[in-house]
Scaffold this motif. Structure first.
Motif, mmCIF file in Angstrom:
data_model
loop_
_atom_site.group_PDB
_atom_site.id
_atom_site.type_symbol
_atom_site.label_atom_id
_atom_site.label_comp_id
_atom_site.label_asym_id
_atom_site.label_seq_id
_atom_site.Cartn_x
_atom_site.Cartn_y
_atom_site.Cartn_z
ATOM 1 N N UNK A 1 5.192 15.448 -34.303
ATOM 2 C CA UNK A 1 6.638 15.693 -34.487
ATOM 3 C C UNK A 1 7.399 15.242 -33.246
ATOM 4 N N UNK A 2 6.868 15.570 -32.086
ATOM 5 C CA UNK A 2 7.548 15.207 -30.836
ATOM 6 C C UNK A 2 7.595 13.692 -30.673
ATOM 7 N N UNK A 3 6.561 13.024 -31.157
ATOM 8 C CA UNK A 3 6.533 11.552 -31.050
ATOM 9 C C UNK A 3 7.658 10.896 -31.871
ATOM 10 N N UNK A 4 8.196 11.623 -32.854
ATOM 11 C CA UNK A 4 9.322 11.088 -33.622
ATOM 12 C C UNK A 4 10.623 11.145 -32.802
ATOM 13 N N UNK A 5 10.656 12.047 -31.814
ATOM 14 C CA UNK A 5 11.910 12.278 -31.083
ATOM 15 C C UNK A 5 12.006 11.470 -29.791
ATOM 16 N N UNK A 6 10.915 11.448 -29.022
ATOM 17 C CA UNK A 6 10.955 10.778 -27.705
ATOM 18 C C UNK A 6 10.509 9.334 -27.886
ATOM 19 N N UNK B 1 3.848 23.259 -26.100
ATOM 20 C CA UNK B 1 5.016 22.373 -26.264
ATOM 21 C C UNK B 1 5.207 21.513 -25.009
ATOM 22 N N UNK B 2 5.053 22.153 -23.829
ATOM 23 C CA UNK B 2 5.222 21.393 -22.572
ATOM 24 C C UNK B 2 4.214 20.250 -22.508
ATOM 25 N N UNK B 3 2.962 20.533 -22.866
ATOM 26 C CA UNK B 3 1.935 19.490 -22.815
ATOM 27 C C UNK B 3 2.262 18.350 -23.792
ATOM 28 N N UNK C 1 2.916 14.604 -22.547
ATOM 29 C CA UNK C 1 2.053 13.516 -23.047
ATOM 30 C C UNK C 1 2.889 12.429 -23.711
ATOM 31 N N UNK C 2 3.871 12.837 -24.508
ATOM 32 C CA UNK C 2 4.694 11.844 -25.212
ATOM 33 C C UNK C 2 5.568 11.070 -24.219
ATOM 34 N N UNK D 1 5.659 26.050 -16.899
ATOM 35 C CA UNK D 1 6.191 25.500 -15.641
ATOM 36 C C UNK D 1 5.084 24.803 -14.855
ATOM 37 N N UNK D 2 3.894 25.390 -14.846
ATOM 38 C CA UNK D 2 2.771 24.796 -14.118
ATOM 39 C C UNK D 2 2.461 23.400 -14.657
ATOM 40 N N UNK D 3 2.487 23.272 -15.971
ATOM 41 C CA UNK D 3 2.219 21.956 -16.573
ATOM 42 C C UNK D 3 3.290 20.948 -16.158
#
Ligand SMILES: NC(=O)c1ccc[n+]([C@@H]2O[C@H](COP(=O)([O-])OP(=O)(O)OC[C@H]3O[C@@H](n4cnc5c(N)ncnc54)[C@H](OP(=O)(O)O)[C@@H]3O)[C@@H](O)[C@H]2O)c1
Length: 210
Positions: free
Chosen positions: A56-61, A86-88, A92-93, A143-145
Motif C-alpha cells: 500500500x505504501x509503495x502506491x503512495x511514495x 509502519x516506520x519500517x 524501506x519504500x 523513532x529508533x527506526x
C-alpha cells in the motif's frame, strides 16, 4: 513540493493537509478511509491503504516525492507494533525510490540525549508509561527506526496535543529546556511544514510546544 502525508485524516493530519495545500504544495494523502478527508483540491491526491502493508505504501511514495511526513498514531484497534512496522515500511519504500527527506512526528515521552527532564516531566512520563505503556514503547521503537534509517530525518516531538487554533506562536527546544506542556495540532502542522525549508533540526528530535 510534492509531499506524502501518513495519518492525514487524524487530528494533526487534517490541519497539516490544509496548511500544505494553502502553501501551494502537492499533497498525496495516505488514508484508510477516504470519506474522512473533508478537502478536495487540484493538488490533493488520496491513496487508500494501511500503513502496515508495504505494498500500500509503495502506491503512495514515488520517485518524484520531495518529502514524506508521518503523523501516524495508534488508534483503538491498532496492533502494539503498528508504529515500528509502519516506520519500517515507509523507510524501506523511501530508500527503494530514492526519496530522502522524512519528518516523523512522535511524543515527548520518547526521550533523547538533549533532554533535561524536571520532576514534573518525569511524573508525566511515569503516568504515560503506566497508562499507555504500549503506545510509549511502540513510539520509541518507531523513532529508533527513523534515527537509524540513514535518511534525512527530523523527529518532531510533541507534549499533550490540543485542538486550539493555529497561532504560529510556538517554542522549539527539548524536554525540560525551553518548552511547555501543550501544543496545538495546528501549530504542530505549522512547524512540520517549516522544516521542509530548513535543516536546523536535521537528524535531531526537538520538542515543540506553545
Ligand atoms: N495525542 C496526543 O496528545 C499526542 C501527544 C504527543 C504526541 N503525539 C503524536 O502526535 C502525532 C499525531 O497525533 P494525533 O493525536 O494528531 O493523531 P490521531 O488523531 O490519533 O490520528 C492518527 C492517524 O493515524 C492514522 N492511522 C493509524 N493507524 C493507521 C494505519 N495502520 N494505516 C494508516 N493510517 C493509520 C489514523 O487513521 P484514521 O483517520 O483512519 O483513524 C489517523 O489519521 C502522533 O505521532 C502522536 O504520537 C500525540
Amino acid at each position: 513540493m510534492k509531499l506524502v502525508i501518513f495519518g492525514s485524516t487524524g487530528g494533526t493530519g487534517l490541519p497539516l493537509v490544509k496548511q500544505a495545500l494553502d502553501k501551494g504544495h502537492k499533497v498525496v494523502a495516505f488514508v484508510r478511509t477516504p470519506s474522512k478527508m473533508p478537502y478536495s483540491h487540484d493538488n490533493l491526491t488520496l491513496v487508500q491503504g494501511d500503513a502496515m502493508n508495504l505494498t500500500d505504501i509503495e502506491q503512495a511514495i514515488t520517485p518524484d516525492t520531495d518529502a514524506v511526513i508521518s503523523v501516524l498514531a495508534p488508534t483503538k484497534n491498532s496492533p502494539s507494533d503498528m508504529l515500528p512496522r509502519a516506520a519500517q515500511n515507509i523507510i524501506d519504500t523511501m530508500k527503494n525510490t530514492g526519496v530522502q527527506r522524512l519528518i516523523y512526528m512522535s511524543g515527548a515521552g520518547v526521550r533523547v540525549e538533549q533532554d533535561e527532564p524536571g520532576l514534573l516531566d518525569n511524573v508525566i512520563r511515569f503516568a504515560l508509561k503506566t497508562m499507555a505503556g504500549d503506545v510509549l514503547k511502540q513510539s520509541e521503537l518507531g523513532v529508533e527506526k527513523v534515527k537509524n534509517s540513514g535518511l534525512n530525518w527530523t523527529v518532531v516531538r510533541a507534549p499533550m496535543l490540543t485542538d486550539a487554533e493555529h497561532s504560529g506562536d510556538y517554542r522549539v527546544g527539548w524536554v525540560g529546556v525551553g518548552t511547555g506542556p501543550r501544543l496545538s495540532r495546528a501549530d504542530a502542522a505549522d512547524f512540520i511544514l517549516s522544516q521542509l525549508e530548513e535543516d536546523e533540526y536535521m537528524h535531531l528530535a526537538p520538542v515543540v510546544s506553545n
